[in-house]
Design an enzyme around this catalytic site. Structure first.
Site, PDB file in Angstrom:
ATOM      1  NE  ARG A  38     -12.691   1.795   5.241  1.00 43.52           N
ATOM      2  CZ  ARG A  38     -11.606   2.984   6.164  1.00 43.52           C
ATOM      3  NH1 ARG A  38     -12.579   3.854   7.173  1.00 43.52           N
ATOM      4  NH2 ARG A  38     -10.886   3.873   4.960  1.00 43.52           N
ATOM      5  CG  ASP A  65     -13.455  -0.574   9.959  1.00 43.66           C
ATOM      6  OD1 ASP A  65     -12.197  -0.540  10.507  1.00 43.66           O
ATOM      7  OD2 ASP A  65     -13.747   0.398  10.948  1.00 43.66           O
ATOM      8  CG  ASN A  92      -4.394  -4.776  -1.120  1.00 43.76           C
ATOM      9  OD1 ASN A  92      -2.848  -4.892  -1.737  1.00 43.76           O
ATOM     10  ND2 ASN A  92      -5.834  -4.003  -1.865  1.00 43.76           N
ATOM     11  CB  SER A 146       5.452  -0.645   1.515  1.00 45.04           C
ATOM     12  OG  SER A 146       5.891   0.295   1.221  1.00 45.04           O
ATOM     13  CE1 TYR A 161       1.969   2.320   3.664  1.00 47.02           C
ATOM     14  CE2 TYR A 161       4.600   3.041   3.033  1.00 47.02           C
ATOM     15  CZ  TYR A 161       3.187   2.116   3.473  1.00 47.02           C
ATOM     16  OH  TYR A 161       2.620   1.349   2.254  1.00 47.02           O
ATOM     17  CE  LYS A 165       1.999  -1.522   4.446  1.00 49.50           C
ATOM     18  NZ  LYS A 165       1.012  -2.441   3.507  1.00 49.50           N
ATOM     19  CB  VAL A 196       1.045   1.285  -6.836  1.00 55.51           C
ATOM     20  CG1 VAL A 196       0.763   0.719  -7.850  1.00 55.51           C
ATOM     21  CG2 VAL A 196       2.599   0.382  -6.540  1.00 55.51           C
TER      22      VAL A 196
END
Length: 255
Positions: A38, A65, A92, A146, A161, A165, A196
């Site tokens: 974005r 977006d 990603n 992840s 979340y 994943k 990370v």
């Protein structure tokens, strides 16, 4: 990476963090990288840095977006018109909101599904169709997953979340199976990093700076370049070798 020189890669979420590091390394390797986010200004700055460094590839910014399917489809149409199509797709882009299962907001859940699951699936579909129509049989689709897609930690604010994943883990394996059934040599890979140090925690805990900082001070976290190096490792594998999943953690990370 020699065989990828001059070929086209799409990197979503390329403005910062892991996405920016991946885009930079692919440009360094001589690829034409379509970087989308974005905030396209940050990608434009990164493109100028790559050019100043004399990298043999090029970074082309695209404003998109990813929660909007029309914008994704428009981006793929523009890539087709300007660069013929995509040979490598790096899914990603991802995000998290601190929304627990018992008290979370539906809007936060939906945003995570839109970006982490649906956008990834749409980009995968469009990238495959781009490869298929050009008879590209050696392409690669890489999902930045992840460790949260492999185990559920005792943190209520990332449980949804984690569910998104886990979906990426299933989608990557499902993609591999469908490609195999289609007699395609396009490869599918999931790369699953642990902690990370990026903008991820500050964005997740935007109302609690101390909590965000603590995410990266308990032990030495991974750097974005560590994940980018995993991407180039996967792409460098011989065409008959499919690396299904890389799981990587900081040495001191417990879970």
């Amino acid at each position: 990476m020699d065989r990828w020189k001059g070929r086209v890669a799409l990197v979503t979420g390329a403005s910062v963090g892991i996405g920016a590091a991946i885009a930079k390394e692919l440009v360094r390797s001589g690829m034409k990288v379509m970087g989308c986010a974005r905030n396209v200004e940050k990608i434009q700055k990164l493109a100028a840095e790559c050019q100043s460094a004399g990298y043999s590839g090029v970074l082309v910014p695209f404003k998109c977006d990813l929660s909007n399917e029309e914008e994704i489809l428009s981006m793929f149409s523009a890539i087709k018109a300007q660069h013929r199509g995509v040979d490598v797709c790096i899914n990603n882009a991802g995000l998290a909101h601190p929304e627990s299962l018992l008290n979370g907001k539906t809007s936060g859940w939906k945003n995570m599904l839109d970006v982490n699951v649906l956008a990834l699936s749409i980009c995968t579909r469009e990238a495959y169709q781009s490869m298929k129509e050009r008879n590209v049989d050696d392409g690669h689709i890489i999902n930045i997953n992840s460790m949260s897609g492999h185990r559920v930690v005792h943190k209520a604010d990332i449980h949804f979340y984690s569910a998104s994943k886990y979906a990426v883990t299933a989608l990557t394996e499902g993609l591999r199976q469908e490609l195999r059934e289609a007699n395609s040599h396009i490869r599918a890979t999931s790369i699953s990093p642990g902690v990370v140090e990026t903008e991820f925690a500050p964005r997740l805990y935007r109302d609690d700076a101390d909590k965000a900082s603590a995410s990266y001070t308990q032990f030495k976290p991974l750097d974005a370049i560590d994940v980018a190096n995993s991407v180039t490792y996967v792409l460098s594998a011989p065409p008959h070798v499919q690396i299904g999943d890389i799981q990587m953690r900081p040495v001191e990370q417990v879970s």
